[in-house]
Design a protein around this motif. Sequence first.
Motif, mmCIF file in Angstrom:
data_model
loop_
_atom_site.group_PDB
_atom_site.id
_atom_site.type_symbol
_atom_site.label_atom_id
_atom_site.label_comp_id
_atom_site.label_asym_id
_atom_site.label_seq_id
_atom_site.Cartn_x
_atom_site.Cartn_y
_atom_site.Cartn_z
ATOM 1 N N ALA A 99 3.465 -6.087 7.405
ATOM 2 C CA ALA A 99 4.468 -5.376 8.206
ATOM 3 C C ALA A 99 5.708 -5.051 7.377
ATOM 4 C CB ALA A 99 4.851 -6.213 9.432
ATOM 5 N N ARG A 100 5.870 -5.745 6.247
ATOM 6 C CA ARG A 100 7.022 -5.495 5.373
ATOM 7 C C ARG A 100 6.777 -4.350 4.387
ATOM 8 N NH1 ARG A 100 6.541 -11.488 3.859
ATOM 9 N NH2 ARG A 100 7.538 -12.624 5.568
ATOM 10 N N LEU A 101 5.589 -3.832 4.337
ATOM 11 C CA LEU A 101 5.272 -2.793 3.359
ATOM 12 C C LEU A 101 6.112 -1.537 3.580
ATOM 13 C CD1 LEU A 101 1.365 -3.029 3.246
ATOM 14 C CD2 LEU A 101 2.933 -3.567 1.371
ATOM 15 N N THR A 102 6.533 -0.960 2.470
ATOM 16 C CA THR A 102 7.189 0.344 2.520
ATOM 17 C C THR A 102 6.116 1.427 2.621
ATOM 18 O OG1 THR A 102 7.101 0.626 0.127
ATOM 19 C CG2 THR A 102 9.027 -0.539 1.025
ATOM 20 N N THR A 103 6.549 2.660 2.730
ATOM 21 C CA THR A 103 5.589 3.772 2.737
ATOM 22 C C THR A 103 4.748 3.755 1.464
ATOM 23 O OG1 THR A 103 7.055 5.124 4.098
ATOM 24 C CG2 THR A 103 5.364 6.281 2.845
ATOM 25 N N ASN A 104 5.401 3.510 0.323
ATOM 26 C CA ASN A 104 4.655 3.427 -0.934
ATOM 27 C C ASN A 104 3.706 2.242 -0.940
ATOM 28 O OD1 ASN A 104 5.906 5.685 -2.015
ATOM 29 N ND2 ASN A 104 7.504 4.507 -3.063
ATOM 30 N N GLY A 105 4.139 1.127 -0.333
ATOM 31 C CA GLY A 105 3.277 -0.042 -0.262
ATOM 32 C C GLY A 105 2.032 0.215 0.555
ATOM 33 N N TRP A 106 2.193 0.871 1.698
ATOM 34 C CA TRP A 106 1.024 1.215 2.520
ATOM 35 C C TRP A 106 0.086 2.167 1.766
ATOM 36 C CZ3 TRP A 106 -1.035 -1.229 6.305
ATOM 37 C CH2 TRP A 106 -0.249 -1.970 7.199
ATOM 38 N N SER A 107 0.659 3.080 1.017
ATOM 39 C CA SER A 107 -0.176 3.999 0.226
ATOM 40 C C SER A 107 -0.993 3.232 -0.804
ATOM 41 C CB SER A 107 0.691 5.047 -0.473
ATOM 42 O OG SER A 107 1.319 5.892 0.468
ATOM 43 N N ALA A 108 -0.364 2.223 -1.445
ATOM 44 C CA ALA A 108 -1.080 1.409 -2.433
ATOM 45 C C ALA A 108 -2.191 0.608 -1.773
ATOM 46 C CB ALA A 108 -0.092 0.478 -3.142
ATOM 47 N N LEU A 109 -1.913 0.038 -0.609
ATOM 48 C CA LEU A 109 -2.946 -0.706 0.121
ATOM 49 C C LEU A 109 -4.121 0.211 0.446
ATOM 50 C CD1 LEU A 109 -2.479 -3.153 3.090
ATOM 51 C CD2 LEU A 109 -3.892 -1.127 3.412
ATOM 52 N N TYR A 110 -3.822 1.389 0.957
ATOM 53 C CA TYR A 110 -4.880 2.323 1.360
ATOM 54 C C TYR A 110 -5.680 2.796 0.150
ATOM 55 C CZ TYR A 110 -7.123 5.890 4.223
ATOM 56 O OH TYR A 110 -8.061 6.639 4.908
ATOM 57 N N GLU A 111 -4.980 3.101 -0.930
ATOM 58 C CA GLU A 111 -5.664 3.562 -2.141
ATOM 59 C C GLU A 111 -6.519 2.467 -2.765
ATOM 60 O OE1 GLU A 111 -2.543 5.091 -4.586
ATOM 61 O OE2 GLU A 111 -2.082 6.732 -3.182
ATOM 62 N N HIS A 112 -6.175 1.218 -2.492
ATOM 63 C CA HIS A 112 -6.993 0.098 -2.974
ATOM 64 C C HIS A 112 -8.290 -0.027 -2.183
ATOM 65 C CE1 HIS A 112 -7.162 -3.413 -5.616
ATOM 66 N NE2 HIS A 112 -7.692 -4.091 -4.627
ATOM 67 N N GLY A 113 -8.405 0.726 -1.113
ATOM 68 C CA GLY A 113 -9.643 0.731 -0.331
ATOM 69 C C GLY A 113 -9.625 -0.158 0.895
ATOM 70 N N ILE A 114 -8.467 -0.731 1.239
ATOM 71 C CA ILE A 114 -8.406 -1.620 2.396
ATOM 72 C C ILE A 114 -8.584 -0.813 3.682
ATOM 73 C CG2 ILE A 114 -6.978 -3.243 3.702
ATOM 74 C CD1 ILE A 114 -7.937 -4.285 0.953
ATOM 75 N N ARG A 115 -9.539 -1.254 4.509
ATOM 76 C CA ARG A 115 -9.768 -0.603 5.792
ATOM 77 C C ARG A 115 -9.756 -1.596 6.949
ATOM 78 N NH1 ARG A 115 -8.547 2.552 2.726
ATOM 79 N NH2 ARG A 115 -9.450 4.582 2.207
ATOM 80 N N THR A 116 -9.638 -2.892 6.636
ATOM 81 C CA THR A 116 -9.514 -3.915 7.683
ATOM 82 C C THR A 116 -8.443 -4.915 7.264
ATOM 83 O OG1 THR A 116 -11.856 -3.731 8.293
ATOM 84 C CG2 THR A 116 -10.688 -5.718 9.015
ATOM 85 N N ILE A 117 -7.565 -5.250 8.192
ATOM 86 C CA ILE A 117 -6.562 -6.293 7.982
ATOM 87 C C ILE A 117 -6.854 -7.431 8.945
ATOM 88 C CG2 ILE A 117 -4.119 -6.878 8.209
ATOM 89 C CD1 ILE A 117 -3.477 -3.981 7.393
ATOM 90 N N VAL A 118 -6.983 -8.641 8.405
ATOM 91 C CA VAL A 118 -7.184 -9.837 9.223
ATOM 92 C C VAL A 118 -5.900 -10.648 9.189
ATOM 93 C CG1 VAL A 118 -8.537 -11.949 9.567
ATOM 94 C CG2 VAL A 118 -9.674 -9.851 8.767
ATOM 95 N N SER A 119 -5.195 -10.713 10.310
ATOM 96 C CA SER A 119 -3.933 -11.442 10.414
ATOM 97 C C SER A 119 -4.205 -12.860 10.881
ATOM 98 C CB SER A 119 -2.993 -10.742 11.413
ATOM 99 O OG SER A 119 -2.560 -9.497 10.922
#
Length: 230
Positions: free
Chosen positions: A41-61
């Motif tokens: 939840a602390r990710l910036t717009t750039n952080g979310w882009s990096a997560l997505y580009e890394h291939g993440i499609r599921t987050i387990v909280s």
Amino acid sequence: MTQKRVLHWEGCNNVRDLGGLHTLNGDKTRWGAVVRGDQPARLTTNGWSALYEHGIRTIVSLRTYGLNEKDHPIVVPPHPDIQVVSVEIEDVTNKEFVEKWASSDLWGTPLYYTDALSLWAHRHAAALKAIAQAQPGGVFFHCIRGHDRTGIIAFLLLALVGISIEEITADYELSVDPMRDKLLAERNTNAYEVLFKTLEGINVENYLLEGGMTQTDIATLRAKLLNTDN
């Protein structure tokens, strides 16, 4: 290799890919399959882009039943194809656990793992089942700091696929915490000794099966995480 595993997602401070680890029988964990970390939840717009580009499609909280976690909000990804699954892996309505662990700084050390494992097999199994049953793409599992709840699930996951206790400990210690190390030293122990004793006392596959995972879940999880070509 460690540098490659540590990921820099703007807004998060403790993210790493669990790829590149060696199993006892010579396999390696797959890059991009499973990532551990702190609160997205602390990710910036750039952080979310990096997560997505890394291939993440599921987050387990990873959450705690009975705890008001104002610093651990429900994650709402900006990408509609990322699914979020919340799993409560601990329970602070258990008074004995709270008195022994949750009311002290020892909750931030692996010393509590043995008691947590004895209490919550079904909760831990649910977290690993969520990883196993995730949609195609990488899985990111996290808590607030990426240390304790994330640490115990990483411990179970890596032990299940046959990673040595030395590599499990090395991964654990990448989540730097001087207070944790001080508390362990005051008790004449260290992370390796505690994790080694914890693993000695448990058959991880049987533990997860007793907690509600199936053999299919376990096979799927191993196939997701392991690159058996290496």
